[in-house]
Design a protein around this motif. Structure first.
Motif, short mmCIF file in Angstrom:
data_model
loop_
_atom_site.label_atom_id
_atom_site.label_comp_id
_atom_site.label_asym_id
_atom_site.label_seq_id
_atom_site.Cartn_x
_atom_site.Cartn_y
_atom_site.Cartn_z
N ARG A 1 -60.33 78.14 -7.74
CA ARG A 1 -60.04 79.59 -7.71
C ARG A 1 -59.51 80.10 -9.04
O ARG A 1 -58.55 79.57 -9.58
CB ARG A 1 -58.98 79.87 -6.64
CG ARG A 1 -59.47 80.64 -5.46
CD ARG A 1 -58.43 80.58 -4.38
NE ARG A 1 -57.66 81.82 -4.29
CZ ARG A 1 -58.07 82.91 -3.68
NH1 ARG A 1 -59.24 82.96 -3.13
NH2 ARG A 1 -57.29 83.98 -3.63
N PHE A 2 -60.14 81.13 -9.55
CA PHE A 2 -59.71 81.83 -10.78
C PHE A 2 -59.63 80.91 -12.00
O PHE A 2 -58.90 81.20 -12.94
CB PHE A 2 -58.35 82.52 -10.57
CG PHE A 2 -58.32 83.41 -9.36
CD1 PHE A 2 -59.33 84.35 -9.17
CD2 PHE A 2 -57.32 83.31 -8.43
CE1 PHE A 2 -59.32 85.17 -8.05
CE2 PHE A 2 -57.30 84.13 -7.30
CZ PHE A 2 -58.31 85.06 -7.11
N LYS A 3 -60.34 79.81 -11.97
CA LYS A 3 -60.24 78.86 -13.07
C LYS A 3 -61.22 79.18 -14.19
O LYS A 3 -60.90 79.07 -15.36
CB LYS A 3 -60.51 77.44 -12.55
CG LYS A 3 -59.44 76.47 -12.99
CD LYS A 3 -59.68 75.10 -12.50
CE LYS A 3 -59.31 74.11 -13.59
NZ LYS A 3 -59.87 72.81 -13.36
N CYS A 4 -62.45 79.54 -13.82
CA CYS A 4 -63.46 79.74 -14.86
C CYS A 4 -64.59 80.60 -14.33
O CYS A 4 -65.02 80.43 -13.19
CB CYS A 4 -64.00 78.36 -15.27
SG CYS A 4 -65.12 78.44 -16.65
N ARG A 5 -65.07 81.54 -15.13
CA ARG A 5 -66.24 82.33 -14.73
C ARG A 5 -67.46 81.41 -14.77
O ARG A 5 -67.62 80.64 -15.73
CB ARG A 5 -66.48 83.51 -15.69
CG ARG A 5 -65.30 84.45 -15.90
CD ARG A 5 -64.66 84.99 -14.66
NE ARG A 5 -65.55 85.34 -13.58
CZ ARG A 5 -65.31 86.31 -12.69
NH1 ARG A 5 -64.23 87.05 -12.79
NH2 ARG A 5 -66.12 86.55 -11.70
N VAL A 6 -68.31 81.52 -13.76
CA VAL A 6 -69.38 80.51 -13.65
C VAL A 6 -70.39 80.59 -14.79
O VAL A 6 -71.02 79.60 -15.12
CB VAL A 6 -70.11 80.59 -12.28
CG1 VAL A 6 -69.15 80.33 -11.15
CG2 VAL A 6 -70.83 81.91 -12.10
N TRP A 7 -70.54 81.76 -15.38
CA TRP A 7 -71.55 81.87 -16.44
C TRP A 7 -71.11 81.21 -17.75
O TRP A 7 -71.89 81.05 -18.66
CB TRP A 7 -71.97 83.33 -16.68
CG TRP A 7 -70.82 84.27 -16.91
CD1 TRP A 7 -70.20 84.52 -18.08
CD2 TRP A 7 -70.19 85.07 -15.92
NE1 TRP A 7 -69.19 85.43 -17.88
CE2 TRP A 7 -69.17 85.80 -16.57
CE3 TRP A 7 -70.38 85.26 -14.55
CZ2 TRP A 7 -68.34 86.68 -15.89
CZ3 TRP A 7 -69.55 86.15 -13.87
CH2 TRP A 7 -68.55 86.85 -14.55
N PHE A 8 -69.85 80.83 -17.83
CA PHE A 8 -69.39 80.09 -19.01
C PHE A 8 -69.67 78.60 -18.88
O PHE A 8 -69.53 77.86 -19.84
CB PHE A 8 -67.88 80.28 -19.23
CG PHE A 8 -67.51 81.67 -19.67
CD1 PHE A 8 -68.26 82.34 -20.61
CD2 PHE A 8 -66.38 82.29 -19.15
CE1 PHE A 8 -67.91 83.61 -21.01
CE2 PHE A 8 -66.02 83.57 -19.55
CZ PHE A 8 -66.79 84.23 -20.49
N MET A 9 -69.99 78.16 -17.67
CA MET A 9 -70.08 76.71 -17.45
C MET A 9 -71.49 76.19 -17.67
O MET A 9 -72.46 76.90 -17.48
CB MET A 9 -69.62 76.36 -16.03
CG MET A 9 -68.16 76.65 -15.79
SD MET A 9 -67.55 75.89 -14.29
CE MET A 9 -68.47 76.74 -13.05
#
Ligand code: SF4
Ligand code: SF4
Length: 503
Positions: A209-217
């Motif tokens: 939760r709230f760790k990372c936006r998925v498009w950055f991964m």
């Protein structure tokens, strides 16, 4: 097989299969929310409505069985209009809080709205039904009731896959919501699969939760090292850190799921790592550690090499070669077997060692207890924390020169004469052989931190200091040689069905 006409093109499909699945096999994606290939069909979202010639009303493709001669249109004017209306209905009370939603970027509502919705809302935010925004369903799953579209995938998963039935839909109409029974939280060992199944941001992982936006991964294809099942997984990374583990579909191994214990066991990859070689606690350069190890091995003392069933096949093969070619008088045994856990009848198998079968195929025997009792001289431990995990064996290291090759700081590393950092499975290419003898490759997900290197590279360097060519510097050459010499390890060819992920 049955012949159907799909959007004007004649196709041959499996008779008696569901239309949504038959269409997917022909490359025609029919939008859906409640349908999932691994769950019982329910037909509640109506998103997969299609037009069938001779049938007056639109039909849901997820509940329609294919028949010979069927003429189906998935893109007619009527279908397109209904899809847009279904989207409007689903979004009627949705909070549209995408900027703070973990699902943004991989959300079924966002994606389908852009493709099939694009309507202007006829309700104001004030008119929307308000629900609870943060409900702890269990230790690992958090519910945002406002975002839920009541597809019931999570309910069916707990009812039919784990058989625990913790989740239900309570209340009616716009007040209907997902909940647990009083005093029965969502605690089953596979609960986090509901987060993957949820097509929207209603169920989120507490850990992610709230760790990372998925498009950055970015993601890498890997294999879970948690037990001998060898579940196929994705490791998602951001800034060279593993952010989450997700299941990778493989009908032959794990289907669509992974267990929570395996999924949550990623922190050790990012923390408490041995980053530099140390001699008696003093940091030394990799070149120096290779030379030191070679010098310890050249003294003519007895040498015991202890392999681990969590090492990759390629590293185990290099170690076997090293013991036979470079140190012909040495003894090589497997050690560090993790305590078994219970077979849960779903995925988890008792043996928690991901590569016991590979170790057997390569010909590394077990029997560490006896080997340690009789060994003198030098002991090389590969990913074996004897002092931490098996103190009764660790005590037998006393008086011996210990060289520990380890990815993480452990009690054994702290006590070793020489500690050499090695890559974890997440930082290198390799393969594990699972309980069924299926050898499955994995790729590096992150770059090695510090000076960690794969075991085969280190062994190659040490061999060079000892005047031998181990021919193990190149991973590709090493794997080819391994496959040539150990036929039991031939790589599993991915099944065609693995690509058929219409969840
Ligand atoms: S929480 Fe998610 S999976 Fe469960 S019913 Fe709601 S939208 Fe579907
Ligand atoms: S069942 Fe075993 S291999 Fe699969 S996710 Fe769990 S621990 Fe990992």
């Amino acid at each position: 097989m049955a012949k159907i006409t799909l959007n004007g093109i004649e196709r041959e499909v499996e008779e008696n299969s569901y239309l949504i699945r038959a269409a997917a096999r022909c490359g025609v994606h029919i939008p859906h929310y409640c349908y999932h290939p691994a769950l019982k069909v329910e037909g509640n979202c109506r998103m997969c409505s299609v037009e069938i010639e001779g049938v007056p009303k639109l039909q849901t493709a997820c509940t329609t069985i294919v028949r010979d001669g069927m003429v189906v249109n998935t893109e007619s004017e009527k279908v397109v209009k209904v899809r847009s209306e279904v989207m409007e209905f689903l979004l009627r009370n949705h909070p549209i809080d995408c900027p703070i939603c973990d699902q943004a970027g991989e959300c079924g509502l966002q994606d389908y709205y852009m493709e099939h919705g694009l309507h202007d809302s006829r309700v104001t935010v004030a008119e929307k039904v308000k629900k609870k925004k943060r409900v702890d369903l269990g230790p690992n799953v958090v519910l945002d009731s406002e975002r839920c579209i009541l597809c019931a995938r999570c309910v069916r998963f707990c009812k039919d896959v784990t058989g625990t039935a913790e989740l239900v839909i309570a209340n009616r109409g716009s007040h209907a919501e997902i909940t647990t029974f009083p005093g029965r939280p969502l605690t089953n060992d596979y609960a986090m699969n509901t987060v993957d199944l949820c097509p929207v941001g209603a169920l989120t992982s507490r850990k992610f939760r709230f760790k990372c936006r998925v498009w950055f991964m970015e993601r890498a294809e890997s294999i879970c090292p948690g037990c001998e099942r060898g579940c196929n997984i994705y490791l998602d990374r951001f800034q060279n850190e593993i952010q989450r583990m997700k299941p990778r579909v493989n009908p032959r191994v794990n289907g669509y799921w992974i267990c929570d214990a395996g999924r949550l066991d990623i922190d050790w990859i990012n923390t408490n790592r041995l980053l530099r070689a140390e001699e008696g606690g003093r940091p030394i350069a990799p070149e120096e550690s290779d030379r030191e190890a070679a010098s310890a091995l050249s003294k003519g003392d007895e040498v015991l090499l202890v392999a681990s069933p969590s090492m990759s096949n390629e590293n185990l093969f290099a170690l076997k070669k090293f013991s036979e070619k470079v140190l012909p008088g040495s003894e090589l045994v497997g050690g560090s077997f993790r305590e078994p856990w219970e077979d849960d009848g779903i995925l988890r198998l008792p043996d928690r060692n991901p590569n016991r079968k590979g170790m057997e195929a390569i010909g590394i025997p077990t029997g560490i207890e006896k080997a340690l009792a009789t060994s003198r001289g030098t002991v090389l431990l590969f990913e074996n924390d004897l002092l931490g995990d098996q103190p009764h064996l660790g005590a037998k290291l006393e008086g011996k020169k210990v060289i520990a090759f380890a990815s993480n700081r452990t009690a054994t590393v702290a006590a070793a004469d020489l500690a050499v950092p090695v890559t974890s499975y997440a930082e290198m290419a390799g393969s594990f052989t699972n309980h069924a003898g299926r050898t499955q490759p994995f790729e590096p997900a992150i770059r090695p931190e510090g000076e960690a290197r794969p075991v085969h590279e280190i062994l190659h360097r040490i061999a060079a200091f000892l005047g031998s060519d181990l021919n193990a510097a190149s991973f590709d050459a090493l794997r080819s040689e391994m496959l040539e010499k150990v036929s039991a390890l031939s790589m599993a060819v991915p099944d065609g069905r693995e690509a058929e992920h219409v969840g």
